[in-house]
Write a protein that holds these residues in place. Structure first.
Motif, mmCIF file in Angstrom:
data_model
loop_
_atom_site.group_PDB
_atom_site.id
_atom_site.type_symbol
_atom_site.label_atom_id
_atom_site.label_comp_id
_atom_site.label_asym_id
_atom_site.label_seq_id
_atom_site.Cartn_x
_atom_site.Cartn_y
_atom_site.Cartn_z
ATOM 1 N N GLY A 1 88.234 2.706 38.630
ATOM 2 C CA GLY A 1 87.382 3.693 39.292
ATOM 3 C C GLY A 1 88.075 4.988 39.672
ATOM 4 N N GLU A 2 89.372 5.104 39.408
ATOM 5 C CA GLU A 2 90.107 6.320 39.740
ATOM 6 C C GLU A 2 90.136 7.266 38.543
ATOM 7 O OE1 GLU A 2 93.948 4.995 41.083
ATOM 8 O OE2 GLU A 2 93.229 4.814 43.152
ATOM 9 N N ILE A 3 89.890 8.531 38.783
ATOM 10 C CA ILE A 3 89.865 9.522 37.711
ATOM 11 C C ILE A 3 91.287 9.930 37.326
ATOM 12 C CG2 ILE A 3 89.302 11.930 37.194
ATOM 13 C CD1 ILE A 3 86.665 11.523 38.649
ATOM 14 N N LYS A 4 91.543 9.946 36.024
ATOM 15 C CA LYS A 4 92.829 10.383 35.492
ATOM 16 C C LYS A 4 92.646 11.724 34.787
ATOM 17 C CE LYS A 4 95.557 7.394 33.643
ATOM 18 N NZ LYS A 4 96.234 6.422 32.750
ATOM 19 N N LYS A 5 93.502 12.665 35.082
ATOM 20 C CA LYS A 5 93.406 13.992 34.476
ATOM 21 C C LYS A 5 94.362 14.107 33.288
ATOM 22 C CE LYS A 5 91.074 16.715 35.783
ATOM 23 N NZ LYS A 5 89.629 16.955 35.527
ATOM 24 N N ILE A 6 93.916 14.855 32.282
ATOM 25 C CA ILE A 6 94.758 15.122 31.114
ATOM 26 C C ILE A 6 95.446 16.462 31.318
ATOM 27 C CG2 ILE A 6 94.797 15.509 28.619
ATOM 28 C CD1 ILE A 6 92.370 13.705 28.380
ATOM 29 N N LYS A 7 96.762 16.435 31.473
ATOM 30 C CA LYS A 7 97.519 17.651 31.747
ATOM 31 C C LYS A 7 98.248 18.124 30.491
ATOM 32 C CE LYS A 7 98.005 16.957 36.685
ATOM 33 N NZ LYS A 7 98.922 16.980 37.858
ATOM 34 N N VAL A 8 97.489 18.168 29.423
ATOM 35 C CA VAL A 8 98.004 18.635 28.137
ATOM 36 C C VAL A 8 96.934 19.525 27.528
ATOM 37 C CG1 VAL A 8 98.846 17.961 25.851
ATOM 38 C CG2 VAL A 8 99.284 16.479 27.817
ATOM 39 N N LYS A 9 97.340 20.616 26.924
ATOM 40 C CA LYS A 9 96.379 21.529 26.300
ATOM 41 C C LYS A 9 95.580 20.784 25.241
ATOM 42 C CE LYS A 9 95.893 26.102 24.236
ATOM 43 N NZ LYS A 9 96.584 27.324 23.753
ATOM 44 N N LYS A 10 94.260 20.896 25.336
ATOM 45 C CA LYS A 10 93.384 20.099 24.478
ATOM 46 C C LYS A 10 93.330 20.626 23.058
ATOM 47 C CE LYS A 10 88.725 18.288 23.952
ATOM 48 N NZ LYS A 10 87.347 18.278 24.387
ATOM 49 N N LYS B 1 93.147 4.063 53.416
ATOM 50 C CA LYS B 1 92.036 4.881 52.938
ATOM 51 C C LYS B 1 92.046 4.889 51.419
ATOM 52 C CE LYS B 1 91.599 7.966 56.911
ATOM 53 N NZ LYS B 1 91.544 9.386 57.360
ATOM 54 N N ASN B 2 90.865 4.887 50.813
ATOM 55 C CA ASN B 2 90.797 4.869 49.350
ATOM 56 C C ASN B 2 90.679 6.282 48.808
ATOM 57 O OD1 ASN B 2 87.783 5.512 48.460
ATOM 58 N ND2 ASN B 2 87.672 4.279 50.326
ATOM 59 N N ASP B 3 90.994 6.416 47.500
ATOM 60 C CA ASP B 3 90.967 7.725 46.833
ATOM 61 C C ASP B 3 89.769 7.885 45.906
ATOM 62 O OD1 ASP B 3 93.364 8.524 48.021
ATOM 63 O OD2 ASP B 3 94.547 7.484 46.501
#
Length: 331
Positions: free
Chosen positions: A119-128, A258-260
């Motif tokens: 349920g935690e969002i992961k971000k892509i930190k690489v140019k798409k 606390k949850n994220d």
């Protein structure tokens, strides 16, 4: 994968509790079912989730099947490369490997499977420069704003992981051509779909693996047994959300954690093992897994102890978990 862990307090063995699907037992299987494309029933299930998500949704026998459909639509072959995390489920490696190449080393992928674990969002930190599958298989969506967090072309959800059904995978997309492609694919492989379903129900009754795991990479047909089971389990979506929300509130009061979660919930609460006093003592009662918060060329994975929240865990067992943790958390 189902991992058995010993619980000395009850002298029983527990299955991997990350998802309610671990508790599936003896679901009813009809001995006779016609090979008919049940357009109306499938549409009803898809509309149920469209009302919740606000995006067009297509139903397949599993999230693995949904990934295979995406690869087929994109016409991926051995000349392509798909990236996913280390520590990913074997289901991903099996499915992607049946159609194209998979790698856990980020170089120049043609597609990225971004796993929004628990349920935690992961971000892509690489140019798409690639397609993206937002892998939200075990996420309970609270707000459509949390969908497509990396502006991906596709998003997938596994119904056994969120409603405790035997089968079912959803794929969401804004691409009309892809959605039309899905509708056509849903009508195919009827004999394989029925066979797959029988094996899957048998597997979940006996907890033994069988051939359906292999053939799922080509199955696109959702049979009547699976559809009927999914329909009965749809009510669990709201039930699961309510139970998880209540338990998160309890955890904040008792454990001061606390949850994220943001606009989505997960079936477990990941707790960094650095917060645990004696991990060895708890390892017999809790599962420990790896995860990272983003995808970059130098991913940083951390270990987490998983506290189950979902409706597959009864209240007594949940209280037992809280008691064990309360005495083993650092301030």
């Amino acid at each position: 994968m189902k991992i058995k862990i010993t619980d000395k307090s009850t002298k029983k063995q527990l299955l991997d509790y990350q998802w309610p699907s671990a508790f599936i037992k003896n679901k009813k299987l009809s001995s006779h079912q016609p090979a008919i494309y049940q357009k109306k029933e499938i549409k009803n299930i898809e509309n149920f989730f469209f009302r919740k998500f606000g995006y067009k949704t297509k139903l397949f026998p599993s999230a693995r099947a949904a990934i295979a459909i995406i690869l087929k639509f994109l016409k991926f072959d051995r000349s392509k490369e798909v990236f996913t995390d280390k520590w990913s489920s074997h289901c991903l490696f099996n499915t992607v490997g049946a159609h194209t190449n998979i790698s856990t080393s980020f170089a120049s992928p043609d597609l990225v499977i971004c796993i929004h674990k628990w349920g935690e969002i992961k971000k892509i930190k690489v140019k798409k420069k690639f397609y993206i599958i937002e892998d939200s298989v075990d996420s309970l969506i609270l707000n459509k704003k949390s969908l497509f967090p990396n502006n991906g072309e596709f998003e997938i959800i596994s119904l056994p992981k969120v409603i405790g059904s035997v089968a079912g995978g959803l794929v969401l997309s804004k691409n009309k051509k892809f959605l039309d492609f899905c509708t056509n694919e849903q009508k195919k492989n009827m004999r394989l779909g029925i066979y797959q379903s029988k094996e899957k129900f048998r597997n979940n009754s006996t907890n033994n693996y069988n051939t359906w795991l292999h053939f799922e990479s080509w199955n696109t047909y959702t049979d009547s047994n699976s559809i009927n089971n999914i329909k009965k389990c749809l009510k669990n979506y709201e039930l699961n959300k309510d139970i998880i929300a209540q338990r998160l509130s309890t955890i904040e009061k008792i454990l001061k954690i606390k949850n994220d979660f943001k606009n989505r919930l997960g079936p477990v609460l990941p707790i960094q093992i650095t917060k645990i006093k004696n991990l060895k003592r708890l390892s017999k009662n809790f599962i420990v897994r790896h995860n990272s918060k983003n995808i970059s060329k130098k991913e940083k994975f951390k270990k987490y102890l998983l506290l189950p929240l979902h409706f597959g865990i009864n209240n007594k067992k949940f209280k037992d978990y809280l008691s064990l943790l309360k005495n083993n958390l650092r301030n």
